[in-house]
Write a protein that holds these residues in place. Structure first.
Motif, PDB file in Angstrom:
ATOM      1  N   ARG A 630       0.838  -1.196   0.000  1.00  0.00           N
ATOM      2  CA  ARG A 630       0.000   0.000   0.000  1.00  0.00           C
ATOM      3  C   ARG A 630       0.872   1.245   0.000  1.00  0.00           C
ATOM      4  N   SER A 631       0.355   2.304  -0.587  1.00  0.00           N
ATOM      5  CA  SER A 631       1.053   3.599  -0.605  1.00  0.00           C
ATOM      6  C   SER A 631       0.020   4.702  -0.673  1.00  0.00           C
ATOM      7  N   LEU A 632       0.405   5.888  -0.222  1.00  0.00           N
ATOM      8  CA  LEU A 632      -0.475   7.061  -0.267  1.00  0.00           C
ATOM      9  C   LEU A 632       0.071   8.037  -1.298  1.00  0.00           C
ATOM     10  N   GLN A 633      -0.781   8.445  -2.217  1.00  0.00           N
ATOM     11  CA  GLN A 633      -0.389   9.365  -3.289  1.00  0.00           C
ATOM     12  C   GLN A 633      -1.169  10.669  -3.144  1.00  0.00           C
ATOM     13  N   VAL A 634      -0.469  11.783  -3.143  1.00  0.00           N
ATOM     14  CA  VAL A 634      -1.074  13.114  -3.152  1.00  0.00           C
ATOM     15  C   VAL A 634      -1.032  13.617  -4.579  1.00  0.00           C
ATOM     16  N   THR A 635      -2.193  13.736  -5.211  1.00  0.00           N
ATOM     17  CA  THR A 635      -2.246  14.160  -6.610  1.00  0.00           C
ATOM     18  C   THR A 635      -2.635  15.622  -6.783  1.00  0.00           C
ATOM     19  N   PRO A 647       5.266   4.966   0.450  1.00  0.00           N
ATOM     20  CA  PRO A 647       4.710   3.660   0.827  1.00  0.00           C
ATOM     21  C   PRO A 647       4.207   3.657   2.261  1.00  0.00           C
ATOM     22  N   LEU A 648       3.322   2.693   2.551  1.00  0.00           N
ATOM     23  CA  LEU A 648       2.752   2.525   3.884  1.00  0.00           C
ATOM     24  C   LEU A 648       2.876   1.071   4.313  1.00  0.00           C
ATOM     25  N   ASP A 649       3.135   0.880   5.584  1.00  0.00           N
ATOM     26  CA  ASP A 649       3.122  -0.452   6.187  1.00  0.00           C
ATOM     27  C   ASP A 649       1.931  -0.542   7.121  1.00  0.00           C
ATOM     28  N   THR A 656      -2.645   0.250  12.528  1.00  0.00           N
ATOM     29  CA  THR A 656      -1.993   1.510  12.188  1.00  0.00           C
ATOM     30  C   THR A 656      -1.159   1.360  10.925  1.00  0.00           C
ATOM     31  N   PHE A 657      -0.946   2.530  10.300  1.00  0.00           N
ATOM     32  CA  PHE A 657      -0.099   2.597   9.115  1.00  0.00           C
ATOM     33  C   PHE A 657       1.175   3.352   9.473  1.00  0.00           C
ATOM     34  N   ALA A 658       2.262   2.979   8.840  1.00  0.00           N
ATOM     35  CA  ALA A 658       3.525   3.670   9.065  1.00  0.00           C
ATOM     36  C   ALA A 658       4.307   3.680   7.773  1.00  0.00           C
ATOM     37  N   THR A 659       5.221   4.623   7.651  1.00  0.00           N
ATOM     38  CA  THR A 659       6.084   4.700   6.473  1.00  0.00           C
ATOM     39  C   THR A 659       7.249   3.733   6.650  1.00  0.00           C
TER      40      THR A 659
END
Length: 715
Positions: A630-635, A647-649, A656-659
């Protein structure tokens, strides 16, 4: 009948005093003038320059002098309001920012007598100052000299006599004294209207078209009649003691063409006549005033409405800056200067001097005549004043109005960027922070963990004091609270129930609130709840999960995309007007599993991405089985334009999510497309491994059999 009493050809004011003491102004009768006449020439409203100089007088050997020819109404060097403010701050002088002046405590008054009075006014445009308590005035350079002397001599105040005019010549002294004597002679020789015979009063009122103005109004303003010339006398009362400073005389004259014109003259001369007729009658608590161009108009406004009203000393030709401090107390100034183009142009110019935000203008027209004529014709004053036009439109601003706000954003760039996340440093790097008044659109594939991720993002901000309201229409509040509590405790409380009360007590202290809606809801009910929460609980962040659950209650006859546009526009307006950040979760369109989502993947029309300040996409690589898929994208980032992806873990134990650390995970892809979920993919992977192992074992057995057969043959 009264026309026969008027002189012809020459003004009757010539009988009052020597012409050099009178400033005469001629204008036709406002009642006889047709409305279709040609407009007068546009005025040149430049400020008049006066030759004057000052020197500082104090007990010492030094004296500060200025060249009398160089000290004028404008400073020699250009001065800006920024320079004035910086200088006052450097001297530790408190000031209030007024409409056209800066207000400071007077340095010419003893500190014990100042109290909380800010009676010294500094013009923002020219830097000229006036102390209303002592009537000391001068240029910006004069004020700087006074402050420097105070600092060097370690004095708390200066004498009001410290600024003295240059010594006058003998001729100037004689002229000034003669003017003062003339003012007193005219005033003492004038009669009140209440003391005149009734027929004479009616005749004079008819002559000046003021028959509807009562004797009580004339007496209140101190208007008298100078009998030798049949002239009206308007007094100038000024100073702390309201003493008589001068007079203005208005007389009528008939021309050879049998037209009546009115002439006015001032003593002292015009460039020294700074009167706001009617100002002594204004109370300290009055916040509204009607500014007119003539004394008769002020009398008409006061008589018809009872509102405070003052008249300019020289009509629409000039608004002397020295008079601006006397108008600072008014929050609302209505400019009703006349009924011609010249007066209208002057109104617009004067409104910029007085401050656009507090001024309204009476536009000339057939039914909006000057006040004296309006009263003579019996028309409604209330209707005209209510129809006045605000000088400043609420939807139009200038950089001058924005200047301080822009400077504030540059100085406080960290605060302007918003609240920083503690758990998502990469999000801080891209978005810079969480800001009020913005709309964030968040999307991601179904089952990718959108609600879980955004709940942690909102929880992070809530833990830092951002009052948060959750509107979860997809999952109930108990389940959502359980997720957020697990994220808050960073552990599975199912396995540590003895710690539940400890973490629940801490979680309860957070400024976190939940809407009780579940399932499909009407947008109006949701917005009403949000407005109530913002007002009562000071909510700064609202999370809506999700948009699709609010579309089912709308009109089914309307296109669903039009309904979605309406809802998004409503949230956009709410965020802006309430200064509250709104995070809106929207499901994406169906895309291929091996393709990343784009901004265009957001369900519906392009309005969602157009209205949003930020667009976040939770990307998930379904063909990847290891952590970090998983990853977070700012468009989109309207604040400064930075976009990016990180990316996210996901930690299942704490939800919880972490980088992840860079290089920690390597993505492994399958050559083929899996048909099932993650469990099926793992099962297929094991089957492939078993098949390969079976083939290898079978091959080894065949090889062993062949070797055994060869050994038998050889033996």
């Amino acid at each position: 009948m009264w026309r026969s009493l008027l002189p012809r050809g020459t003004t009757c004011l010539s009988q009052v005093a020597a012409p050099r003491f009178l400033h005469q102004r001629h204008f036709p009768s406002f009642c006889a003038r047709p409305l279709t006449q040609r407009p007068l020439r546009r005025p040149t409203c430049g400020l008049e320059l006066r030759r004057e100089g000052y020197f500082l007088e104090h007990s010492g050997t030094r004296a500060f002098k200025k060249d009398a020819k160089s000290s004028m109404e404008f400073p020699v060097s250009a001065i800006t309001v920024t320079d004035i403010k910086h200088y006052l701050r450097s001297k530790d002088i408190l000031f209030h920012d007024g409409y056209s002046c800066l207000h400071t405590p007077s340095i010419f008054v003893e500190p014990s007598a100042r109290k909380d009075s800010f009676s010294l006014f500094v013009d923002k445009t020219t830097g000229r100052f006036l102390c209303k308590d002592t009537l000391v005035e001068g240029s910006w350079e004069d004020l700087q000299d006074c402050l420097e002397v105070m600092k060097k001599e370690m004095q708390e105040c200066l004498s009001p006599k410290v600024l003295l005019g240059y010594s006058e010549s003998l001729e100037e002294q004689e002229d000034r004294e003669r003017e003062l004597r003339e003012v007193q002679r005219i005033w003492s020789s004038s009669a009140l209207f209440s003391d005149l015979p009734e027929h004479e009063t009616e005749l004079i009122k008819a002559m000046f078209q003021i028959t509807k103005i009562s004797d009580a109004t004339l007496k209140k303003f101190g208007v008298r009649l100078f009998k030798p010339t049949k002239s009206l006398v308007f007094p100038w009362f000024g100073g702390p003691d309201c003493s008589l400073k001068g007079v203005k005389l208005l007389s009528a004259q008939i021309t050879d063409a049998d037209k009546v014109i009115y002439n006015e003259a001032t003593i002292p001369k015009s460039n020294s006549y700074y009167n706001l007729f009617g100002l002594p009658l204004v109370g300290r608590m009055d916040t509204e005033v009607v500014l007119t161009g003539h004394e008769l108009d002020t009398l008409a406004v006061s008589h018809a409405t009872g509102l405070p009203s003052v008249a300019l000393p020289r009509g629409v030709s000039c608004l002397p800056p020295i008079l601006l401090p006397y108008l600072e107390q008014f929050k609302q100034v209505t400019l009703w200067l006349g009924d011609d183009i010249r007066s209208w142009e002057a109104s617009k110019i004067f409104s910029r001097k007085l401050g656009l935000r507090r001024c309204s203008l009476v536009r000339p027209g057939e039914f909006r005549l000057r006040p004296a004529e309006t009263l003579a014709r019996g028309r409604s004053f209330d209707q005209i004043l209510k129809s006045s036009i605000p000088a400043a439109h609420k939807s139009i601003v200038s950089f001058k109005q924005l200047r301080e706000d822009v400077y504030g954003e540059l100085v406080n760039k960290e605060q302007v960027a918003g609240v920083k996340w503690a758990r998502f440093q990469e999000l801080n790097r891209i978005l810079k922070g969480h800001r009020k008044g913005e709309l964030t659109v968040f999307t991601g594939p179904t089952g990718s963990g959108k609600t879980t991720f955004i709940s942690e993002v909102a929880l992070d901000l809530c833990m830092q004091g951002v009052n948060t309201l959750w509107g979860s229409f997809e999952i109930n509040n108990v389940r959502l609270a359980k997720i957020m509590l697990t994220q808050f405790a960073m552990q599975r409380l199912e396995d540590n129930l003895e710690q539940y009360d400890f973490w629940a007590d801490k979680f309860e202290e957070l400024p976190l609130y939940f809407m009780t809606f579940h399932g499909q809801q009407n947008i109006k009910a949701v917005l009403d709840t949000m407005l109530h929460a913002v007002y009562l609980y000071d909510i700064n962040h609202v999370v809506i999960d999700n948009l699709q659950f609010m579309m089912g209650q709308e009109n089914l006859a309307v296109d669903k995309f039009a309904v979605q546009d309406h809802i998004i526009a409503a949230f956009r307006k709410f965020a802006t007007n309430s200064c509250c950040h709104v995070t809106l979760i929207i499901h994406p369109r169906k895309e291929e599993d091996d393709r990343d989502l784009q901004t265009a993947s957001i369900f519906g029309s392009a309005k969602a991405s157009q209205e949003a300040d930020n667009v976040l996409i939770l990307q998930e690589k379904k063909l990847v089985t290891c952590p970090g898929r998983r990853s977070l994208q700012v468009t989109k980032n309207r604040f400064d334009g930075d976009v990016g992806i990180f990316p996210l873990d996901f930690a299942k134990s704490s939800l919880t999510f972490a980088t992840p650390i860079k290089g920690k995970h390597k993505l492994r892809k399958f050559a083929g497309k899996p048909e099932g979920g993650e469990a099926e993919v793992l099962a297929k992977k094991e089957e492939v491994k078993k098949e390969k192992a079976a083939k290898t074992a079978k091959t080894q057995r065949n090889v062993m059999k062949e070797n055994e057969s060869l050994e038998k043959k050889l033996s």
